[in-house]
Design an enzyme around this catalytic site. Structure first.
Site, mmCIF file in Angstrom:
data_model
loop_
_atom_site.group_PDB
_atom_site.id
_atom_site.type_symbol
_atom_site.label_atom_id
_atom_site.label_comp_id
_atom_site.label_asym_id
_atom_site.label_seq_id
_atom_site.Cartn_x
_atom_site.Cartn_y
_atom_site.Cartn_z
ATOM 1 N N VAL A 1 0.795 -1.231 0.000
ATOM 2 C CA VAL A 1 0.000 0.000 0.000
ATOM 3 C C VAL A 1 0.823 1.274 0.000
ATOM 4 O O VAL A 1 0.274 2.355 -0.218
ATOM 5 C CB VAL A 1 -0.978 0.017 1.195
ATOM 6 C CG1 VAL A 1 -2.021 -1.084 1.048
ATOM 7 C CG2 VAL A 1 -0.236 -0.089 2.523
ATOM 8 N N SER B 1 -8.654 6.216 13.292
ATOM 9 C CA SER B 1 -8.527 5.690 14.651
ATOM 10 C C SER B 1 -9.001 6.742 15.627
ATOM 11 O O SER B 1 -8.906 7.954 15.360
ATOM 12 C CB SER B 1 -7.070 5.324 14.956
ATOM 13 O OG SER B 1 -6.890 5.049 16.335
ATOM 14 N N TYR C 1 1.543 7.898 15.070
ATOM 15 C CA TYR C 1 0.282 7.256 14.683
ATOM 16 C C TYR C 1 -0.879 8.249 14.734
ATOM 17 O O TYR C 1 -1.705 8.315 13.820
ATOM 18 C CB TYR C 1 0.028 6.075 15.615
ATOM 19 C CG TYR C 1 -1.167 5.228 15.266
ATOM 20 C CD1 TYR C 1 -1.134 4.364 14.180
ATOM 21 C CD2 TYR C 1 -2.317 5.272 16.045
ATOM 22 C CE1 TYR C 1 -2.231 3.571 13.869
ATOM 23 C CE2 TYR C 1 -3.414 4.476 15.744
ATOM 24 C CZ TYR C 1 -3.371 3.631 14.658
ATOM 25 O OH TYR C 1 -4.452 2.845 14.351
ATOM 26 N N ALA C 2 -0.937 9.043 15.805
ATOM 27 C CA ALA C 2 -2.014 10.020 15.937
ATOM 28 C C ALA C 2 -1.950 11.060 14.824
ATOM 29 O O ALA C 2 -2.981 11.460 14.263
ATOM 30 C CB ALA C 2 -1.947 10.693 17.305
ATOM 31 N N ALA C 3 -0.739 11.515 14.487
ATOM 32 C CA ALA C 3 -0.597 12.487 13.403
ATOM 33 C C ALA C 3 -1.049 11.895 12.076
ATOM 34 O O ALA C 3 -1.722 12.564 11.281
ATOM 35 C CB ALA C 3 0.859 12.949 13.306
#
Length: 241
Positions: free
Chosen positions: A59, A137, A150-152
């Site tokens: 991906v 998420s 991950y949050a960004a």
């Protein structure tokens, strides 16, 4: 027969979404985007040999996306739904985060969504119809410690979703995001019992979600009944605020 591409097709959530579609919609054909690890995806494809198959898809590679979409449209003539589900996390406090942890998580969670959306938008515009569902998420809204990368990335997915929804609205294409909280997949496998107990204590429903509960929301957003829903971000988290 609708053609549906689901990335992360060998993971618990991707497989749960695929199985839900296969059981609820007897007219769909599922394509599971997979990388090297594909055992679970192959088992599901063998279970539904006429309506489910795997397609090689890295991906984070634009050429791999083109090849996968070309293969699907060559066989079916169209691509109706894309579920951008692939992703991963590598948690570190920012001060100690290696460069590769930052870039790898951004690439697998955000770049992959950009590449996937770009690959399907042109054939969907030719069809004047399409559904794109991006799996973000809860971390995009309520980021925990250690997940700056991950949050960004997931916050970027939400912003990308809203912008693309505006760009494609007049072409009959909807673009929405789903934001799961804690869901019973392999992603929770690394949590010990104390961590799981603490996590459940922060969920008003006092339980983790099930893949099929996320799949139900994805199924609706991919349906004709959701034709006036676009640019939305749907939390599926048991009531966490």
């Amino acid at each position: 027969m609708r053609s549906i591409l689901i990335t992360g097709g060998n993971g618990g959530l991707g497989l749960g979404i695929a199985r839900y579609f296969l059981q609820k919609d007897g007219e769909c054909r599922i394509w599971l985007g997979v990388r090297a690890n594909r055992d679970a995806a192959d088992l599901l494809a063998a279970e539904f040999p006429e309506r489910c198959r795997t397609v090689a898809l890295e991906v984070t590679d634009a050429t791999a996306w083109k090849d996968a979409v070309d293969a699907i449209t060559a066989e079916t003539g169209r691509i109706d739904v894309l579920v951008n589900n692939a992703g991963m996390h590598r948690d570190h406090l920012l001060a100690a985060m290696p460069d590769e942890a930052w870039h790898g998580v951004i690439s697998s969670n955000l770049d992959s969504v950009f590449l996937g959306c770009r690959a399907v938008v042109t054939p969907m515009m030719r069809q004047r119809s399409g559904r794109i569902i991006n799996i973000a998420s809860l971390s995009a809204l309520l980021p925990p410690l250690g997940q700056t990368n991950y949050a960004a990335a997931k916050a970027g997915v939400v912003a990308l979703t809203r912008t693309l929804a505006k760009e494609t609205a007049r072409a009959g294409i909807t673009v929405n995001a789903v934001l799961p909280g804690y869901v019973e997949t392999e992603a929770l496998g690394g949590m010990d019992d104390d961590a799981k107990k603490q996590a459940k204590a922060g969920i008003p429903m006092r339980r983790f979600g099930k893949p099929e509960e996320v799949a139900a929301a994805v199924f609706f957003l991919a349906s004709a009944e959701a034709s006036y829903v676009t640019g939305a971000s749907l939390k599926i988290d048991g009531g966490i605020f």
